[in-house]
Motif scaffolding. Sequence first.
Motif: not given
Length: 469
Positions: A65-66, A221-222, A229-231, A251-253
């Motif tokens: 993410i970073g 995005f996060a 990733l957690v899945f 979709v929202a992003f």
Amino acid sequence: MTARHPAPTDRFDRRLLAPMMLGSILNPVNSSIIAVALVPIGVGLGAPAAETAWLISALYLATAIGQPLVGRLVDLYGARRLFLAGAVLTIVAGVVGTLAPSIWVLVAARVVLGLGTCAGYPAAMALIRGEADRTGMASPSGVLAALSVATQTIAVVGPSLGGLLIGIGGWRSTLVVNVVLGLASLVLGWLFVPATPPGRQAAGQMRDGTARLDTVGVGLFAALLLGMLVFLMDPTPARLWLPALAVVAGVAFTRWELRRPEPFIDVRVFAGNVPLLLTYARSLVASTVSYCFLYGFTQWLEQGRGFSPSGTGLLLLPTFAVGIVATVVAGRRGTVRVKLVVGAVAQLLAAGMILLLGDGAPVWLLLGVVVMLGLPQGLVNLSNQTALYHQARRDKVGVSAGLLRTFMYLGAMVASSTAGLVFGRQATTTGLHGLGLVMLVAAAVFLVLAVADRGLAAIDAGEREAARR
């Protein structure tokens, strides 16, 4: 404060190499050292394996993410500020981790560490872009090769360094090293990384001189990445809501970014830049093969083939040695497409060899696998970095470089999940063959992406022209 003397006007400022290389290795050194520190940490803090595993996952999640977030901040505020901020966060994470009284405080320190070590690579790519513009340098292949060699060298010495530090001062000494490296980065960055010249905007600033970060876009995005990733860390039916969350967030992003005048990630630009998207796709599938090898094959060597941990480490050394040699040799010669095709073919051959392995596979065949995978180790990352340098917009080089690392870590998570699925409780030869099939398919996709990418021809023409000068 910047460098004491003006940079040479006609060639790359070599004083930048030290901070660039040090900043770029902060993340991989922590990824490799932790491999030998998990067991001592679990014993020392009374944490089971399920909890110590979060020390790896936390760094990967924070980094995935970073990287684009920090890359965007580099575009907005310049490389110097983010490089120094990353060094400070690395020092803080080292102090907190060293003094951590519990496993979850240590996990939190690893999250801070992941964010701090994100700055090195996008800052380095932005500095290379700036030096190319300043000097008229047509190709930065030599500088990119130096960064790649530094990263691979750390992959070799990281576990040995971790073992040495644990032997000297226990597992907490593996966190102290971040204080030392962070301080060194802070000093080198303060002395040699240039500030944005007065009167000149950073690449990502608005015309009125302000720099605005799209915080809503960053949050969406996060959420998208966390869901995926957690899945992948534990892909069970009970967690199917996580990829659903990722789809909704995606979709929202996209809708949000399309409406923003200064988006976190310019969806229109990236969607219209097919060559760059292909580079990201190559990074994902190539890293899937590479990390299947690092996570799965090494596990099988110990549990299926019966090697000791130290014996496994010695057996893997040729992979990194060949990778370093391949990077040095290919760093200043050869075209990007040729390097990618050779790397893809080597991955295909290695995957095919894995399918031939049995419980009593001879050592020479095992060495053949590790040597064969050393070629893409040295060629693929270097080639993708070179391609990205030419494909990314000048004002988006930071976030573009960060996304390249995000796709690499996504491939790592896919590989980790795949190894867990095919092996279950024990790394058997049957499971290894399943892993080999996944590697074979991913390598085949990689080869198709390398051969079919017509945009590489223009990059190769530019590289040849630069070599003739």
